[in-house]
Scaffold this motif. Structure first.
Motif, mmCIF file in Angstrom:
data_model
loop_
_atom_site.group_PDB
_atom_site.id
_atom_site.type_symbol
_atom_site.label_atom_id
_atom_site.label_comp_id
_atom_site.label_asym_id
_atom_site.label_seq_id
_atom_site.Cartn_x
_atom_site.Cartn_y
_atom_site.Cartn_z
ATOM 1 N N LEU A 144 0.830 -1.205 0.000
ATOM 2 C CA LEU A 144 0.000 0.000 0.000
ATOM 3 C C LEU A 144 0.869 1.260 0.000
ATOM 4 O O LEU A 144 0.596 2.213 -0.730
ATOM 5 N N TRP A 145 1.904 1.259 0.825
ATOM 6 C CA TRP A 145 2.787 2.413 0.917
ATOM 7 C C TRP A 145 3.526 2.644 -0.406
ATOM 8 O O TRP A 145 3.691 3.774 -0.849
ATOM 9 N N GLU A 283 -12.860 -7.980 -11.820
ATOM 10 C CA GLU A 283 -13.830 -7.609 -12.863
ATOM 11 C C GLU A 283 -13.528 -6.232 -13.432
ATOM 12 O O GLU A 283 -13.692 -6.008 -14.637
ATOM 13 N N LEU A 284 -13.073 -5.314 -12.577
ATOM 14 C CA LEU A 284 -12.700 -3.997 -13.083
ATOM 15 C C LEU A 284 -11.480 -4.105 -13.991
ATOM 16 O O LEU A 284 -11.399 -3.416 -15.015
ATOM 17 N N ASN A 285 -10.554 -4.979 -13.640
ATOM 18 C CA ASN A 285 -9.394 -5.203 -14.503
ATOM 19 C C ASN A 285 -9.813 -5.733 -15.867
ATOM 20 O O ASN A 285 -9.265 -5.340 -16.907
ATOM 21 N N LYS A 286 -10.819 -6.603 -15.869
ATOM 22 C CA LYS A 286 -11.258 -7.250 -17.118
ATOM 23 C C LYS A 286 -12.142 -6.332 -17.959
ATOM 24 O O LYS A 286 -12.002 -6.288 -19.196
ATOM 25 N N TYR A 287 -13.036 -5.598 -17.325
ATOM 26 C CA TYR A 287 -14.043 -4.835 -18.061
ATOM 27 C C TYR A 287 -13.844 -3.315 -17.985
ATOM 28 O O TYR A 287 -14.668 -2.558 -18.497
ATOM 29 N N GLY A 288 -12.779 -2.898 -17.340
ATOM 30 C CA GLY A 288 -12.524 -1.470 -17.227
ATOM 31 C C GLY A 288 -11.287 -1.058 -17.999
ATOM 32 O O GLY A 288 -10.530 -1.884 -18.502
ATOM 33 N N ARG A 289 -11.080 0.246 -18.070
ATOM 34 C CA ARG A 289 -9.866 0.769 -18.708
ATOM 35 C C ARG A 289 -9.544 2.154 -18.157
ATOM 36 O O ARG A 289 -10.425 2.843 -17.619
ATOM 37 N N LEU A 290 -8.289 2.527 -18.288
ATOM 38 C CA LEU A 290 -7.839 3.850 -17.882
ATOM 39 C C LEU A 290 -7.289 4.553 -19.112
ATOM 40 O O LEU A 290 -6.308 4.111 -19.705
ATOM 41 N N ASP A 291 -7.944 5.664 -19.503
ATOM 42 C CA ASP A 291 -7.503 6.399 -20.688
ATOM 43 C C ASP A 291 -6.243 7.221 -20.389
ATOM 44 O O ASP A 291 -5.848 7.395 -19.238
ATOM 45 N N LYS A 292 -5.657 7.756 -21.452
ATOM 46 C CA LYS A 292 -4.431 8.544 -21.299
ATOM 47 C C LYS A 292 -4.645 9.783 -20.438
ATOM 48 O O LYS A 292 -3.722 10.249 -19.769
ATOM 49 N N ASP A 293 -5.876 10.318 -20.462
ATOM 50 C CA ASP A 293 -6.159 11.507 -19.640
ATOM 51 C C ASP A 293 -6.551 11.140 -18.211
ATOM 52 O O ASP A 293 -7.032 11.962 -17.449
ATOM 53 N N LYS A 294 -6.369 9.850 -17.848
ATOM 54 C CA LYS A 294 -6.617 9.304 -16.505
ATOM 55 C C LYS A 294 -8.110 9.134 -16.182
ATOM 56 O O LYS A 294 -8.473 8.946 -15.015
ATOM 57 N N SER A 315 -6.154 -10.872 2.123
ATOM 58 C CA SER A 315 -6.846 -11.944 1.405
ATOM 59 C C SER A 315 -7.621 -11.432 0.197
ATOM 60 O O SER A 315 -8.030 -12.228 -0.664
ATOM 61 N N HIS A 316 -7.833 -10.118 0.098
ATOM 62 C CA HIS A 316 -8.563 -9.542 -1.034
ATOM 63 C C HIS A 316 -7.654 -9.340 -2.251
ATOM 64 O O HIS A 316 -8.130 -8.920 -3.300
ATOM 65 N N PHE A 317 -6.368 -9.640 -2.087
ATOM 66 C CA PHE A 317 -5.396 -9.477 -3.170
ATOM 67 C C PHE A 317 -4.730 -10.822 -3.426
ATOM 68 O O PHE A 317 -3.673 -11.132 -2.881
ATOM 69 N N GLU A 318 -5.382 -11.620 -4.254
ATOM 70 C CA GLU A 318 -4.893 -12.977 -4.495
ATOM 71 C C GLU A 318 -3.765 -13.020 -5.519
ATOM 72 O O GLU A 318 -3.068 -14.016 -5.640
ATOM 73 N N SER A 319 -3.601 -11.953 -6.300
ATOM 74 C CA SER A 319 -2.556 -11.918 -7.330
ATOM 75 C C SER A 319 -2.104 -10.481 -7.536
ATOM 76 O O SER A 319 -2.677 -9.533 -6.976
ATOM 77 N N GLN A 320 -1.112 -10.312 -8.381
ATOM 78 C CA GLN A 320 -0.615 -8.969 -8.694
ATOM 79 C C GLN A 320 -1.671 -8.160 -9.451
ATOM 80 O O GLN A 320 -1.665 -6.916 -9.413
ATOM 81 N N THR A 321 -2.594 -8.854 -10.117
ATOM 82 C CA THR A 321 -3.622 -8.168 -10.898
ATOM 83 C C THR A 321 -4.452 -7.222 -10.036
ATOM 84 O O THR A 321 -4.758 -6.093 -10.436
ATOM 85 N N GLU A 322 -4.834 -7.677 -8.830
ATOM 86 C CA GLU A 322 -5.627 -6.811 -7.938
ATOM 87 C C GLU A 322 -4.824 -5.570 -7.534
ATOM 88 O O GLU A 322 -5.368 -4.464 -7.495
ATOM 89 N N TRP A 323 -3.533 -5.742 -7.271
ATOM 90 C CA TRP A 323 -2.696 -4.596 -6.911
ATOM 91 C C TRP A 323 -2.561 -3.621 -8.079
ATOM 92 O O TRP A 323 -2.627 -2.397 -7.895
ATOM 93 N N TYR A 327 -3.842 0.320 -8.242
ATOM 94 C CA TYR A 327 -2.979 1.445 -8.623
ATOM 95 C C TYR A 327 -3.622 2.289 -9.720
ATOM 96 O O TYR A 327 -3.588 3.524 -9.666
ATOM 97 N N ARG A 328 -4.228 1.631 -10.706
ATOM 98 C CA ARG A 328 -4.882 2.385 -11.784
ATOM 99 C C ARG A 328 -6.044 3.211 -11.246
ATOM 100 O O ARG A 328 -6.284 4.340 -11.698
ATOM 101 N N ILE A 329 -6.778 2.661 -10.276
ATOM 102 C CA ILE A 329 -7.845 3.440 -9.635
ATOM 103 C C ILE A 329 -7.244 4.660 -8.947
ATOM 104 O O ILE A 329 -7.749 5.780 -9.071
ATOM 105 N N GLU A 330 -6.140 4.444 -8.241
ATOM 106 C CA GLU A 330 -5.545 5.509 -7.431
ATOM 107 C C GLU A 330 -5.080 6.690 -8.272
ATOM 108 O O GLU A 330 -5.227 7.853 -7.861
ATOM 109 N N ILE A 331 -4.521 6.428 -9.443
ATOM 110 C CA ILE A 331 -3.995 7.524 -10.268
ATOM 111 C C ILE A 331 -5.043 8.080 -11.231
ATOM 112 O O ILE A 331 -4.774 9.043 -11.951
ATOM 113 N N SER A 332 -6.230 7.492 -11.217
ATOM 114 C CA SER A 332 -7.278 7.942 -12.135
ATOM 115 C C SER A 332 -7.917 9.242 -11.661
ATOM 116 O O SER A 332 -7.699 9.697 -10.536
#
Length: 539
Positions: A144-145, A283-294, A315-323, A327-332
């Protein structure tokens, strides 16, 4: 009607008085607050078998009321492929008496808590000093840090902040003094807002069914989700894209759906133009996207607010995909509730850090004493003196890691086991805790903060739950109503909306009372060992 603190067993000894209120000590040095409603029922039950039949009917009515009115949860044992079934949430039969001054103290304090934690969430230097060493041994916190710092370098694209917090307290007795003490601050997925309203409504019905009409006007108004939804609506309008959606991040299998869904429905009620969608991080990883303008999209719909009801536990982060998705949510450009900074501000180590006078004073001057008055004692296992202090009296302390969701703390003999294990490993390593030699997680003294063990006032009540019903059925004791000694934890909700430097909304928005058996250190409402409750105020 005034507060009466009295003896819970016949062997207690009178211990004087405070402000004219009589106190009597229990065998375990814990005082009792008298619940007149329970005493009256007990007297009626002892005088008539008919009363037992009547109260069993009241309980049956209450359970039916819960099922009909959405005071429910999905059983924890449900698997994804199972049919959706629900049961009623555990509840106390009567509300719990609470002194009005104590209750109002923390209700009035919440806006100060909201603002304090907003300031902490944006102060990288303070959090960096607080988390020193800890990010190397706690992988979850370290991740997280790392995301927080990466996002700061990348540059945040959103200046609007939305926070829904819940600050938990116990009415603690220390020697002859009784006061509200803060247990923790929940800055992510602060649940039970809607079902707390239902608990209040249920208790009002039970009071009518049992003829306790005088107590009705002593139950405070409680609709947390109304103001929570106002916060969402204000933040959505500030985002200023009418076609944008609010996205709830949830788990694959959610058991607290009623609580979550009714917040969603209240948002739509207050602002019909808002669409609310739900998805997991995967699901957000699969069906979402982050545009160049964030700009963040989900199924080609622009996302204005991401609300986390998941993501607070490893336990909510089973793979690197969730992390990566986090991150994409955070910078959006989307408004995060909470952003990672606010989540980090709710860590136990921050709670310890701000209990130090000079740190608290750095963030607030005029209201420092108000906040300090509810702080419990905190310290670290960073000196031999502190370690010895805990080992000599482990019953007076709780060992807490940086985790949310309950069930992670250590008490009594378990504290001694953990500390002795830490000392043993440190001896083997001969003090070398660098590089590969660093101790992992639970066997490193830096992993924990030490908190004073709070001893909340106890009272008597009846807990109604499907778990206890099943136990009674197995024991052949159906219909037996057993009075229990319980303690409570009062959660106070806050909503905070800020646009740049302008505070748009900063309010208390209700409360949540959870009760458990007095002999239990921890108990969970969702697993049936705790119960939802409400307060009735006494002078």
């Amino acid at each position: 009607m005034s507060v009466e603190y009295s003896n819970g067993n016949k062997n207690g000894n009178t211990n004087g008085s405070t402000n004219g209120v009589k106190y009597v000590k229990l065998f375990d040095n814990r005082r009792f607050i008298t619940n007149y409603l329970v005493n009256q029922l007990e007297e009626n039950l002892s005088n008539s078998k008919l009363e037992q039949f009547k109260i069993n009917k009241v309980i049956e009515n209450a359970i039916h009321w819960c099922l009909v009115n959405g005071f429910v949860l999905v059983p924890k044992s449900r698997k994804q492929e199972d049919l959706m079934v629900v049961t009623y949430l555990p509840f106390t039969l009567f509300p719990t008496p609470f002194e009005k001054t104590h209750f109002q103290q923390v209700i009035d304090l919440q806006p100060h808590v909201n603002e304090l934690f907003n300031k902490i969430s944006t102060n990288e230097d303070f959090m960096n000093k607080s988390f020193e060493n800890l990010t190397m041994i706690d992988q979850f916190l370290g991740n997280l840090w790392s995301l927080y710092k990466r996002a700061k370098v990348e540059g945040y694209s959103q200046k609007i902040n939305l926070s829904i917090l819940r600050t938990d307290y116990m009415l603690h007795q220390r020697d002859d003094h009784i006061s509200m003490k803060q247990v923790e601050i929940n800055t992510i997925a602060a649940g039970f807002g809607y079902v707390s309203t239902k608990a209040t409504m249920l208790h009002k019905e039970i009071l009518k069914w049992t003829g306790n009409y005088d107590a009705l006007n002593r139950i405070p108004h409680n609709e947390p989700v109304v103001k929570m939804a106002q916060g969402f609506a204000k933040a959505w309008r500030l985002y200023n894209v009418p076609s944008s959606i609010v996205l709830f991040i949830v788990l694959d299998i959610e058991i607290n759906i009623a609580d979550q869904r009714h917040l969603e429905y209240e948002i739509k009620k207050q602002e019909p133009l808002i669409e609310v969608h739900r998805c997991t991080l995967m699901e957000l990883n699969k069906y979402g996207r982050l545009d160049k303008d964030k700009t963040l999209y989900f199924f080609d719909k622009e996302v204005s607010i991401v609300y986390f009801r998941a993501g607070y536990d490893p336990s909510h982060f089973e793979s690197q995909t969730e992390w990566d998705t986090l991150y994409r949510i955070e910078i959006s450009k989307a408004i995060k509730c909470p952003n990672i900074g606010t989540f980090l501000a709710g860590m136990k180590k921050i709670q310890e850090s701000i209990s130090i006078d000079e740190n608290l004073e750095y963030f607030c001057n005029s209201n420092k004493d108000l906040l300090k008055s509810v702080f419990a004692e905190f310290f670290l296992l960073n000196t031999q003196e502190n370690i010895q202090k805990v080992l000599e009296n482990p019953e007076n302390y709780v060992l807490k890691p940086q985790r949310e969701g309950g069930g992670n703390n250590f008490y009594n003999k378990d504290i001694i086991t953990i500390i002795n294990r830490i000392k043993s490993i440190e001896t083997c390593l001969n003090g070398n805790v660098n590089g590969k030699k660093i101790m992992e997680d639970r066997y490193n003294k830096d992993f924990y903060i030490v908190m004073e063990y709070l001893r909340p006032l106890a009272s008597y009540n009846y807990i109604v739950s499907s778990k206890y019903q099943q136990q009674q059925h197995i024991a052949g004791q159906q219909g037996n109503l057993e009075k229990k000694k319980i303690t409570n934890e009062l959660g106070v909700y806050g909503v905070f909306v800020k646009n740049g430097e302008e505070i748009v909304m900063n309010e208390t928005c209700g409360y949540c009372l959870r009760s458990k058996l007095a002999e239990d250190n921890e108990a969970g409402v969702m697993c049936g060992s705790g119960a939802l409750d409400s307060v009735y105020l006494l002078d």
